[in-house]
Design an enzyme around this catalytic site. Structure first.
Site, PDB file in Angstrom:
ATOM      1  N   HIS A 268      -6.897   4.690 -10.929  1.00 42.59           N
ATOM      2  CA  HIS A 268      -6.705   3.895  -9.702  1.00 42.59           C
ATOM      3  C   HIS A 268      -5.504   2.994  -9.967  1.00 42.59           C
ATOM      4  O   HIS A 268      -4.424   3.478 -10.276  1.00 42.59           O
ATOM      5  CB  HIS A 268      -8.024   3.149  -9.426  1.00 42.59           C
ATOM      6  CG  HIS A 268      -8.145   2.515  -8.082  1.00 42.59           C
ATOM      7  ND1 HIS A 268      -7.242   2.684  -7.062  1.00 42.59           N
ATOM      8  CD2 HIS A 268      -9.103   1.676  -7.573  1.00 42.59           C
ATOM      9  CE1 HIS A 268      -7.636   1.997  -5.997  1.00 42.59           C
ATOM     10  NE2 HIS A 268      -8.752   1.370  -6.284  1.00 42.59           N
ATOM     11  N   HIS A 307      -3.095  12.468  -5.224  1.00 37.87           N
ATOM     12  CA  HIS A 307      -3.818  11.455  -4.460  1.00 37.87           C
ATOM     13  C   HIS A 307      -4.977  12.116  -3.753  1.00 37.87           C
ATOM     14  O   HIS A 307      -4.851  13.246  -3.286  1.00 37.87           O
ATOM     15  CB  HIS A 307      -2.889  10.786  -3.436  1.00 37.87           C
ATOM     16  CG  HIS A 307      -3.398   9.475  -2.973  1.00 37.87           C
ATOM     17  ND1 HIS A 307      -4.330   9.355  -1.976  1.00 37.87           N
ATOM     18  CD2 HIS A 307      -3.138   8.217  -3.411  1.00 37.87           C
ATOM     19  CE1 HIS A 307      -4.602   8.080  -1.803  1.00 37.87           C
ATOM     20  NE2 HIS A 307      -3.907   7.367  -2.659  1.00 37.87           N
ATOM     21  N   ASP A 363       2.133   4.552  -7.424  1.00 38.41           N
ATOM     22  CA  ASP A 363       2.267   4.021  -8.776  1.00 38.41           C
ATOM     23  C   ASP A 363       3.416   4.650  -9.560  1.00 38.41           C
ATOM     24  O   ASP A 363       3.761   4.168 -10.628  1.00 38.41           O
ATOM     25  CB  ASP A 363       0.958   4.244  -9.549  1.00 38.41           C
ATOM     26  CG  ASP A 363      -0.140   3.324  -9.043  1.00 38.41           C
ATOM     27  OD1 ASP A 363       0.171   2.164  -8.763  1.00 38.41           O
ATOM     28  OD2 ASP A 363      -1.284   3.781  -8.922  1.00 38.41           O
TER      29      ASP A 363
HETATM   30  N1  CMC Z   1      -1.730  15.775 -13.044  1.00 41.21           N
HETATM   31  C1  CMC Z   1      -2.110  17.045 -13.239  1.00 41.21           C
HETATM   32  N2  CMC Z   1      -3.060  17.663 -12.524  1.00 41.21           N
HETATM   33  C2  CMC Z   1      -3.660  16.958 -11.571  1.00 41.21           C
HETATM   34  C3  CMC Z   1      -3.317  15.631 -11.294  1.00 41.21           C
HETATM   35  C4  CMC Z   1      -2.309  15.039 -12.080  1.00 41.21           C
HETATM   36  N3  CMC Z   1      -1.924  13.778 -11.867  1.00 41.21           N
HETATM   37  N4  CMC Z   1      -4.079  15.161 -10.289  1.00 41.21           N
HETATM   38  C5  CMC Z   1      -4.888  16.169  -9.932  1.00 41.21           C
HETATM   39  N5  CMC Z   1      -4.628  17.260 -10.712  1.00 41.21           N
HETATM   40  C6  CMC Z   1      -5.239  18.579 -10.608  1.00 41.21           C
HETATM   41  C7  CMC Z   1      -6.639  18.580 -11.158  1.00 41.21           C
HETATM   42  O1  CMC Z   1      -6.646  18.899 -12.524  1.00 41.21           O
HETATM   43  C8  CMC Z   1      -7.293  19.614 -10.294  1.00 41.21           C
HETATM   44  O2  CMC Z   1      -6.864  20.886 -10.753  1.00 41.21           O
HETATM   45  P1  CMC Z   1      -7.884  22.145 -10.722  1.00 41.21           P
HETATM   46  O3  CMC Z   1      -8.158  22.371  -9.270  1.00 41.21           O
HETATM   47  O4  CMC Z   1      -7.155  23.242 -11.397  1.00 41.21           O
HETATM   48  O5  CMC Z   1      -9.107  21.691 -11.484  1.00 41.21           O
HETATM   49  C9  CMC Z   1      -6.650  19.406  -8.927  1.00 41.21           C
HETATM   50  O6  CMC Z   1      -5.346  18.863  -9.201  1.00 41.21           O
HETATM   51  C10 CMC Z   1      -7.420  18.459  -8.014  1.00 41.21           C
HETATM   52  O7  CMC Z   1      -7.699  17.261  -8.743  1.00 41.21           O
HETATM   53  P2  CMC Z   1      -8.890  16.272  -8.434  1.00 41.21           P
HETATM   54  O8  CMC Z   1      -9.153  15.437  -9.631  1.00 41.21           O
HETATM   55  O9  CMC Z   1     -10.023  17.043  -7.823  1.00 41.21           O
HETATM   56  O10 CMC Z   1      -8.243  15.405  -7.282  1.00 41.21           O
HETATM   57  P3  CMC Z   1      -8.773  14.019  -6.767  1.00 41.21           P
HETATM   58  O11 CMC Z   1      -8.392  13.922  -5.354  1.00 41.21           O
HETATM   59  O12 CMC Z   1     -10.215  13.850  -7.116  1.00 41.21           O
HETATM   60  O13 CMC Z   1      -7.963  12.963  -7.669  1.00 41.21           O
HETATM   61  C11 CMC Z   1      -6.448  11.341  -8.408  1.00 41.21           C
HETATM   62  C12 CMC Z   1      -7.018  12.084  -7.187  1.00 41.21           C
HETATM   63  C13 CMC Z   1      -5.486  10.261  -7.916  1.00 41.21           C
HETATM   64  C14 CMC Z   1      -7.587  10.658  -9.175  1.00 41.21           C
HETATM   65  C15 CMC Z   1      -5.722  12.350  -9.329  1.00 41.21           C
HETATM   66  O14 CMC Z   1      -4.692  13.002  -8.631  1.00 41.21           O
HETATM   67  C16 CMC Z   1      -5.199  11.701 -10.605  1.00 41.21           C
HETATM   68  O15 CMC Z   1      -5.937  11.572 -11.595  1.00 41.21           O
HETATM   69  N6  CMC Z   1      -3.873  11.299 -10.626  1.00 41.21           N
HETATM   70  C17 CMC Z   1      -3.323  10.615 -11.760  1.00 41.21           C
HETATM   71  C18 CMC Z   1      -3.699   9.136 -11.741  1.00 41.21           C
HETATM   72  C19 CMC Z   1      -2.940   8.375 -10.670  1.00 41.21           C
HETATM   73  O16 CMC Z   1      -1.722   8.504 -10.511  1.00 41.21           O
HETATM   74  N7  CMC Z   1      -3.673   7.521  -9.932  1.00 41.21           N
HETATM   75  C20 CMC Z   1      -3.107   6.663  -8.902  1.00 41.21           C
HETATM   76  C21 CMC Z   1      -3.576   7.053  -7.538  1.00 41.21           C
HETATM   77  S1  CMC Z   1      -2.644   6.260  -6.228  1.00 41.21           S
HETATM   78  C22 CMC Z   1      -2.959   4.576  -6.355  1.00 41.21           C
HETATM   79  C23 CMC Z   1      -4.389   4.192  -6.369  1.00 41.21           C
HETATM   80  O17 CMC Z   1      -5.210   4.743  -5.636  1.00 41.21           O
HETATM   81  O18 CMC Z   1      -4.725   3.312  -7.138  1.00 41.21           O
END
Ligand code: CMC
Length: 429
Positions: A268, A307, A363
């Site tokens: 987050h 996201h 971010d």
């Molecule tokens: N790098 C590599 N792969 C990723 C990433 C990433 N940053 N984010 C998602 N994926 C992949 C994930 O491994 C999954 O792949 P597969 O379908 O093969 O298993 C797919 O994309 C979907 O991921 P998810 O975890 O189901 O997606 P989500 O919507 O639950 O997660 C997130 C959203 C923001 C937690 C995630 O994208 C993440 O961990 N990003 C990195 C951390 C980050 O930058 N966070 C800041 C978010 S914006 C500001 C805020 O909200 O605070």
């Protein structure tokens, strides 16, 4: 039968149920009637992470993740970032309309005259080691404030709620600045109500009794815009925590301590700190392909990418990228920007990221700007906290005054062992 409804057939019993649909949503509780045995609890929905569950009705922030749209109370984020100020946006989020000239002046006055901390709080900061994470200090400072303003627990009183809004928005920059000054071993600078919100914050961080001291207006403006971009983002993890704790009628300081703790997490608001760590690890644009290969192998995630809601682009990231260059004109460039641009280009051409709709989020560039402004990385999430505070407070006020709302209490699917008898320790195998 209304055509604004679903007819659900339970294939286990052959029975049919009519469930009303409003806003493309059905009420989860309408499913409870669907059961095989009258003694059964009834049907629930299973939705880890609330991926497809609306927990509230809200009139504050609109996001269309597919189109990359973000609006506060109907106003596009691009217009607010370009033309408004953080305190005006805070007013908009909390009251629902832009203020007129007098309302804005009164609002700014109230917030800038609630900036001083109780002197006992300075002892709290001194209790921490020099290298304590400032988010830990921020979280405990919020809990501390709850002990100072006891009337805040009267959350049903609108005047008392508003008073806490003034206090929280006024005092948070002072808390953040004191955390920073403590860690660098410098005396605290007390707030100056004659300055603007971001200007006063930068002053409290930096002032060292120089004659003719002035806060750089470009940096104050950049920070003000960054705060606007972070001000609300509807039902994200920390806001849901704010609503959830608030739903138990805890005071807003305690609720915000919880919200800030959720924000601290690297998935987050902690991501901005993690981005800078990642860019330092990559070190040079030429190392980007190897790093991205490791991400694709699942070794770790690309921080600042992806996201839950935005599946096209994050409109805040676009605005932030532009601010970065305004800041570099003052501070000199941050070499990490070249690594970041190379990483963004590489990822956006790679099928792994394209097929999963992973784009830079807010971010990705914010940390680079904060670093250029000489903020240490562990202060980045504190800056996010200052920006997000009006959103948390607006969402909390909306929740308290919403007659649909009740204490947050999700259900579970119990998959543990059935009833069994206790065995004394001497008799266990
Ligand atoms: N790098 C590599 N792969 C990723 C990433 C990433 N940053 N984010 C998602 N994926 C992949 C994930 O491994 C999954 O792949 P597969 O379908 O093969 O298993 C797919 O994309 C979907 O991921 P998810 O975890 O189901 O997606 P989500 O919507 O639950 O997660 C997130 C959203 C923001 C937690 C995630 O994208 C993440 O961990 N990003 C990195 C951390 C980050 O930058 N966070 C800041 C978010 S914006 C500001 C805020 O909200 O605070």
């Amino acid at each position: 039968m209304s055509n604004q409804s679903f007819t659900i057939t339970d294939n286990r019993t052959g029975k049919q149920y009519e469930v009303p649909v409003e806003y493309s949503t059905i009420k989860a509780k309408d499913l409870r009637q669907i059961k095989v045995d009258p003694e059964e609890f009834g049907t629930m929905t299973y939705d880890p992470g609330y991926d497809n569950t609306a927990s509230c009705k809200s009139a504050i922030t609109f996001i269309d993740g597919d189109k990359g749209i973000l609006r506060y109370r109907g106003y596009p984020i691009e217009q607010l970032a370009e033309q408004s100020t953080f305190l005006e946006v805070a007013y908009l989020l909390i009251f629902g309309e832009l203020p007129n000239k007098e309302q804005l002046a009164q609002w700014e006055f109230e917030i800038m005259h609630h900036t001083f901390l109780h002197e006992n709080m300075t002892q709290l900061f001194h209790a921490y080691r020099y290298d304590a994470h400032p988010m830990g200090m921020m979280i405990s400072a919020l809990a501390f404030m709850s002990t100072l303003h006891k009337e805040a627990s009267n959350v049903e009183n609108a005047d008392i709620r508003l008073k806490q809004v003034y206090r929280i928005l006024g005092k948070l920059p002072t808390v953040a600045a004191f955390c920073y000054r403590h860690r660098i071993g410098r005396p605290f600078n007390y707030p100056n109500a004659d300055m603007g919100y971001a200007e006063n914050f930068l002053y409290m961080l930096d002032y060292m009794y120089q004659t003719n001291y002035e806060v750089n207006p470009v940096l104050a403006k950049a920070l003000d815009v960054l705060f606007i971009l972070h001000a609300d983002h509807e039902q994200n993890a920390s806001t849901s925590v704010m609503r959830s704790i608030g739903s138990a009628y805890a005071d807003p300081y305690s609720a915000m301590a919880g919200a800030a703790a959720a924000l601290f997490g690297p998935r987050h608001g902690g991501a901005n700190e993690a981005v800078v760590k990642m860019l330092n690890e990559i070190g040079d644009a030429k190392n980007v392909p190897i790093y991205v290969d490791r991400v694709k192998k699942g070794e770790f995630r690309l921080m600042g990418f992806g996201h839950r809601v935005y599946k096209n682009y994050d409109p805040r990231a676009k605005i932030i990228k532009k601010i970065a260059y305004d800041v570099f004109d003052v501070t000199g460039t941050n070499p990490l920007i070249d690594v970041a641009v190379a990483l963004e280009q590489h990822a956006l051409e790679d099928d792994y990221f394209v097929s999963r709709k992973l784009y830079p989020n807010v971010d990705f560039y914010s940390g680079i700007i904060y670093q250029a402004m000489r903020f240490p990385p562990d202060m980045f999430t504190v800056l996010f906290t200052l920006g997000r505070a009006p959103g948390w407070l607006a969402q909390w006020s909306e929740m308290i005054t919403d007659s649909d709302q009740k204490i947050a209490r999700p259900r579970q699917i119990y998959l543990g062992t059935d009833e069994r008898n206790y065995v004394p320790v001497a008799e266990r195998g």
